[in-house]
Scaffold this motif. Structure first.
Motif, short mmCIF file in Angstrom:
data_model
loop_
_atom_site.label_atom_id
_atom_site.label_comp_id
_atom_site.label_asym_id
_atom_site.label_seq_id
_atom_site.Cartn_x
_atom_site.Cartn_y
_atom_site.Cartn_z
N GLU A 78 0.61 -1.19 0.04
CA GLU A 78 0.22 0.05 -0.35
C GLU A 78 0.53 1.09 -0.71
N SER A 79 1.96 1.45 0.61
CA SER A 79 2.90 2.32 0.60
C SER A 79 3.53 2.46 -1.05
N ASN A 80 3.01 1.21 -1.71
CA ASN A 80 3.74 1.87 -3.46
C ASN A 80 2.71 2.64 -3.78
N PRO A 81 2.88 4.04 -4.45
CA PRO A 81 2.32 4.72 -5.94
C PRO A 81 1.63 3.64 -6.38
N PHE A 82 2.35 3.27 -6.99
CA PHE A 82 1.46 2.92 -8.09
C PHE A 82 0.64 0.84 -7.98
N SER A 83 0.95 0.88 -6.85
CA SER A 83 0.29 -1.00 -6.51
C SER A 83 -1.08 -0.96 -6.67
N GLU A 84 -1.78 -0.19 -7.74
CA GLU A 84 -3.25 -0.37 -8.30
C GLU A 84 -3.19 -0.29 -9.45
N VAL A 85 -2.04 0.31 -9.78
CA VAL A 85 -1.96 0.85 -11.81
C VAL A 85 -2.36 -0.76 -12.05
N PRO A 86 -2.99 -0.58 -13.41
CA PRO A 86 -3.98 -1.60 -14.13
C PRO A 86 -3.21 -2.10 -14.41
N ILE A 87 -2.93 -3.90 -14.62
CA ILE A 87 -2.18 -4.38 -15.15
C ILE A 87 -2.78 -5.89 -15.36
N ILE A 88 -2.36 -6.02 -17.04
CA ILE A 88 -2.96 -7.63 -17.74
C ILE A 88 -1.62 -8.12 -17.89
#
Length: 157
Positions: A78-88
């Motif tokens: 959760e501390s990573n600002p890219f943890s919610e980036v869309p992933i395919i």
């Protein structure tokens, strides 16, 4: 279909240089201009803070850290600002157990190789939907999947 933005930063993670080249060519044909590449998940984790991806496309079978573990670890941080980036996930490993592992890890969309431009465009459009919601629960961090929406690119009945 949501128009694909040429300004998005796409990160392609695959240990196969030929597959990365194909993916890059298809993404360019779809109009994407900023495409970054990583040989594996370890390299990807190192460069993500610098390249700030808007979308990640990864393979499953890679040395050191496989794609499922990569997604699970990224989503859990959760501390990573890219943890919610869309992933395919784009893979040739389409057995049910692999699909389920990807979905459980928090992948937005699943794409079977060999890829086509149309299928990739569809998965990207779905992954980047403005209606996309991200949830965090005790054992799942990933996109909320509305009933009837399949991450396989086909709507359920």
């Amino acid at each position: 279909m949501v128009p694909l933005s040429r300004d998005l930063v796409v990160l392609v993670i695959d240990d196969n240089i030929g597959m990365r080249s194909i993916m890059k060519a298809v993404l360019r044909a779809l109009g994407f201009l900023v495409i970054r590449q990583a040989n594996d998940a370890v390299e990807a984790l190192k460069i993500i803070p610098d390249i700030k991806p808007d979308l990640i496309i990864t393979d499953i079978k890679m040395p050191v850290i496989d794609g499922v573990t990569f997604v699970r670890n990224l989503r859990a941080d959760e501390s990573n600002p890219f943890s919610e980036v869309p992933i395919i996930v784009a893979t040739g490993h389409t057995e049910e157990r692999h699909v389920k592992a990807c979905l459980d890890a928090g992948v937005d969309q699943f794409l079977a190789k060999p890829i086509t431009g149309k299928a990739l465009a569809d998965r990207i459009t779905r992954a980047l939907s403005p209606r996309r919601q991200f949830i965090r629960t005790g054992d799942y961090n990933g996109p909320l999947r509305p009933v009837g929406q399949s991450p396989l690119g086909m709507d359920a009945d």
